[in-house]
Write a protein that holds these residues in place. Sequence first.
Motif, PDB file in Angstrom:
ATOM      1  N   GLU A   1      30.220  -3.465 -43.559  1.00 54.57           N
ATOM      2  CA  GLU A   1      30.137  -4.806 -44.135  1.00 54.57           C
ATOM      3  C   GLU A   1      31.027  -4.917 -45.368  1.00 54.57           C
ATOM      4  N   GLY A   2      31.176  -6.153 -45.835  1.00 49.88           N
ATOM      5  CA  GLY A   2      31.949  -6.426 -47.032  1.00 49.88           C
ATOM      6  C   GLY A   2      31.182  -7.324 -47.980  1.00 49.88           C
TER       7      GLY A   2
ATOM      8  N   PHE B   1      34.841  -3.500 -48.954  1.00 52.54           N
ATOM      9  CA  PHE B   1      34.249  -3.097 -47.676  1.00 52.54           C
ATOM     10  C   PHE B   1      33.886  -1.622 -47.684  1.00 52.54           C
TER      11      PHE B   1
ATOM     12  N   ASP C   1      33.740   1.147 -44.645  1.00 50.87           N
ATOM     13  CA  ASP C   1      34.008   1.394 -43.235  1.00 50.87           C
ATOM     14  C   ASP C   1      34.176   2.891 -43.022  1.00 50.87           C
TER      15      ASP C   1
ATOM     16  N   SER D   1      35.360 -11.206 -46.470  1.00 54.55           N
ATOM     17  CA  SER D   1      34.196 -10.326 -46.629  1.00 54.55           C
ATOM     18  C   SER D   1      33.098 -10.654 -45.614  1.00 54.55           C
TER      19      SER D   1
ATOM     20  N   HIS E   1      34.101  -9.442 -39.318  1.00 51.57           N
ATOM     21  CA  HIS E   1      33.650  -8.266 -38.568  1.00 51.57           C
ATOM     22  C   HIS E   1      34.547  -7.076 -38.911  1.00 51.57           C
ATOM     23  N   VAL E   2      33.923  -5.955 -39.248  1.00 50.95           N
ATOM     24  CA  VAL E   2      34.658  -4.750 -39.629  1.00 50.95           C
ATOM     25  C   VAL E   2      34.503  -3.701 -38.532  1.00 50.95           C
TER      26      VAL E   2
ATOM     27  N   VAL F   1      39.368  -5.650 -40.578  1.00 56.18           N
ATOM     28  CA  VAL F   1      38.426  -6.761 -40.707  1.00 56.18           C
ATOM     29  C   VAL F   1      39.017  -7.949 -39.961  1.00 56.18           C
ATOM     30  N   THR F   2      38.167  -8.625 -39.189  1.00 57.15           N
ATOM     31  CA  THR F   2      38.578  -9.800 -38.434  1.00 57.15           C
ATOM     32  C   THR F   2      38.032 -11.042 -39.120  1.00 57.15           C
TER      33      THR F   2
ATOM     34  N   ARG G   1      43.371 -10.556 -38.085  1.00 57.06           N
ATOM     35  CA  ARG G   1      42.880  -9.206 -38.342  1.00 57.06           C
ATOM     36  C   ARG G   1      43.735  -8.534 -39.415  1.00 57.06           C
TER      37      ARG G   1
ATOM     38  N   LEU H   1      42.299  -2.671 -43.575  1.00 57.39           N
ATOM     39  CA  LEU H   1      41.649  -2.445 -44.867  1.00 57.39           C
ATOM     40  C   LEU H   1      42.456  -1.508 -45.757  1.00 57.39           C
TER      41      LEU H   1
END
Length: 115
Positions: A17-18, A31, A33, A52, A55-56, A61-62, A69, A72
């Motif tokens: 998550e962010g 984020f 990841d 933020s 989707h990671v 991240v999208t 996209r 990171l």
Amino acid sequence: MAEFHTVCQVSDIPEGEGRTIALGRKLIAVFRDQGRLFAIDDVCPHMGASLSRGHVEKGIVTCPWHAWRFRLADGAWADNPRIKIGCYPVRVEKDEVQVGLDLSPRTQESEEKQP
């Protein structure tokens, strides 16, 4: 010159998550990841969505609005790496997440003048 600023605790950023962090006049997305922490500009250059909230997965991240996209690790657009957003160094001191960013007034004024 970039200085490191404490933005949150490590536990504030769940895996995958962010979170949006305001530093000076900038919104930064931090984020977590695969156990690593990353910081990039929070605003998608396409239409201004908060990255933020995206989707990671696997270092990317999208954007939640139109699926742009971004990597990171370097802020590059995954589909056209010539386009990049800001990417900032991150370090952890004790349990504090710190982001490296120059907040001097001169730097912020010059960034505002750029298209």
